[in-house]
Design a protein around this motif. Structure first.
Motif, PDB file in Angstrom:
ATOM      1  N   THR A 147       0.352  -1.055  -6.890  1.00  0.00           N
ATOM      2  CA  THR A 147      -0.999  -0.484  -6.871  1.00  0.00           C
ATOM      3  C   THR A 147      -1.999  -1.391  -6.163  1.00  0.00           C
ATOM      4  N   ASN A 148      -1.653  -2.672  -5.948  1.00  0.00           N
ATOM      5  CA  ASN A 148      -2.561  -3.522  -5.175  1.00  0.00           C
ATOM      6  C   ASN A 148      -2.588  -3.113  -3.705  1.00  0.00           C
ATOM      7  N   LEU A 180      -7.452   4.322  -4.136  1.00  0.00           N
ATOM      8  CA  LEU A 180      -7.154   5.511  -4.930  1.00  0.00           C
ATOM      9  C   LEU A 180      -7.423   5.248  -6.404  1.00  0.00           C
ATOM     10  N   ARG A 181      -7.877   6.279  -7.119  1.00  0.00           N
ATOM     11  CA  ARG A 181      -7.884   6.199  -8.575  1.00  0.00           C
ATOM     12  C   ARG A 181      -6.453   6.016  -9.067  1.00  0.00           C
ATOM     13  N   LEU A 182      -6.306   5.355 -10.202  1.00  0.00           N
ATOM     14  CA  LEU A 182      -4.960   5.074 -10.687  1.00  0.00           C
ATOM     15  C   LEU A 182      -4.184   6.358 -10.937  1.00  0.00           C
ATOM     16  N   ASP A 183      -4.785   7.354 -11.563  1.00  0.00           N
ATOM     17  CA  ASP A 183      -4.088   8.622 -11.799  1.00  0.00           C
ATOM     18  C   ASP A 183      -3.596   9.225 -10.488  1.00  0.00           C
ATOM     19  N   PRO A 237      -0.512  -5.730  -0.212  1.00  0.00           N
ATOM     20  CA  PRO A 237      -1.834  -5.771  -0.847  1.00  0.00           C
ATOM     21  C   PRO A 237      -3.018  -5.748   0.111  1.00  0.00           C
ATOM     22  N   ARG A 238      -2.772  -5.936   1.401  1.00  0.00           N
ATOM     23  CA  ARG A 238      -3.883  -5.924   2.358  1.00  0.00           C
ATOM     24  C   ARG A 238      -3.893  -4.666   3.218  1.00  0.00           C
ATOM     25  N   HIS A 239      -3.202  -3.655   2.765  1.00  0.00           N
ATOM     26  CA  HIS A 239      -3.080  -2.437   3.557  1.00  0.00           C
ATOM     27  C   HIS A 239      -3.527  -1.189   2.789  1.00  0.00           C
ATOM     28  N   SER A 240      -4.445  -1.378   1.842  1.00  0.00           N
ATOM     29  CA  SER A 240      -4.881  -0.225   1.046  1.00  0.00           C
ATOM     30  C   SER A 240      -5.557   0.846   1.889  1.00  0.00           C
ATOM     31  N   LEU A 260       1.463   4.422   4.221  1.00  0.00           N
ATOM     32  CA  LEU A 260       2.446   3.344   4.144  1.00  0.00           C
ATOM     33  C   LEU A 260       3.392   3.534   2.962  1.00  0.00           C
ATOM     34  N   ALA A 261       2.903   4.099   1.889  1.00  0.00           N
ATOM     35  CA  ALA A 261       3.801   4.405   0.777  1.00  0.00           C
ATOM     36  C   ALA A 261       4.883   5.382   1.234  1.00  0.00           C
ATOM     37  N   ARG A 262       4.492   6.363   2.029  1.00  0.00           N
ATOM     38  CA  ARG A 262       5.468   7.342   2.523  1.00  0.00           C
ATOM     39  C   ARG A 262       6.461   6.693   3.487  1.00  0.00           C
TER      40      ARG A 262
END
Length: 287
Positions: free
Chosen positions: A9-10, A15-18, A257-260, A266-268
């Motif tokens: 999540t970092n 994004l909101r956590l949910d 952590p530096r790519h939010s 990036l998650a995909r």
């Protein structure tokens, strides 16, 4: 052995956590590396127990596993990145970090997490190496006690530039502490490429008995910069094959952590990359 992939999540702080949890479940991740921070399950804000119950319900609803990470940059001090650390010269400051880690263990127990991650911190200027190791062992003692009570491993991460920077340093800490049962290792695959004297695949094999948490990203030799997969130098299929062969059953969490700003994409693409890399091992580490 099937690797269980997660995303930190970092790397999803916009994004909101949910929403972040829903995104990861929809993409097909097995779990999440949950960094306790002001934007995602703030460990210092009121009503922590109620908020933790909500997150636990959400994780169950989505079928996501979880590990609790404690690398938030400014959660304790808005002016000092990762401060105070377990090595701070001020005993009260060190105690604040210890208390945060104990709280993280409690949160992890309520979430059903498989481990709690932490790191040592940078040795303060003017501090001898012997003093730094003594501070670290003293500061970790209450955290290890809490981990023992909760039945959750404390997985310390070798971090470039920190007192505990390498696998050899991890083993030194184990020796100093008398090899306590709850103490395990967070192995960051990128850090192996950056700093360790042996290749990442050999680090995985050497670390296997103590693996309690794994972080993964690309990296270049000698440069501590977390990179999207394909932007660094790591050959991932052998690494994933070695990880699968260890029998490690926790999460392997993408750490960007530096790519939010590009987190959802990036998650995909990270999941697609790791699944392809796993297939390239001829199925030995199918994800």
């Amino acid at each position: 052995m099937t690797l269980r992939l997660g995303y930190g999540t970092n790397g999803l702080t916009d994004l909101r956590l949910d929403d972040a949890l829903g995104l990861l479940a929809d993409l097909g991740y097995d779990g999440v590396g949950l960094t306790l921070d002001h934007m995602h399950l703030d460990p210092l804000a009121p009503d922590l127990a109620a908020r933790t119950r909500h997150v636990a319900h959400r994780l169950t609803e989505l079928g996501l596993g979880v590990t609790v990470e404690t690398g938030a940059r400014y959660v304790l001090d808005p002016r000092r990145k990762h401060g105070p650390s377990l090595l701070d010269p001020d005993p009260e400051a060190r105690a604040a970090r210890t208390a945060l880690l104990v709280r993280a263990v409690d949160v992890a127990a309520d979430l059903g997490a498989h481990a709690v991650h932490c790191f040592s911190g940078i040795t303060p200027p003017g501090t001898t190496t012997g003093t730094a190791w003594q501070r670290l062992t003293d500061a970790l003692a209450p955290v290890l006690d809490a981990a023992t009570r909760a039945g959750i491993p404390l997985a310390i991460e070798p971090e470039p530039g920190h007192l505990l920077a390498t696998l050899a340093d991890f083993h030194h800490l184990r020796t100093l502490l008398g090899d306590p049962e709850p103490l395990g290792l967070t192995l960051d695959i990128g850090h192996c490429q950056c700093l360790e004297p042996t290749p990442p695949v050999d680090c995985v094999k050497a670390a296997a008995p103590w693996l309690r948490h794994v972080q993964i990203e690309d990296m270049r030799r000698g440069v501590h910069e977390h990179l999207p997969f394909g932007d660094g130098e790591i050959d991932f299929p052998p690494v994933l094959e070695a990880l699968a062969a260890t029998g490690y059953g926790g999460l392997t969490v993408v750490e960007l952590p530096r790519h939010s700003h590009a987190g959802p994409e990036l998650a995909r693409t990270s999941l697609e990359f790791l699944r392809k890399a796993a297939r390239d091992t001829n199925g030995a580490a199918a994800c």
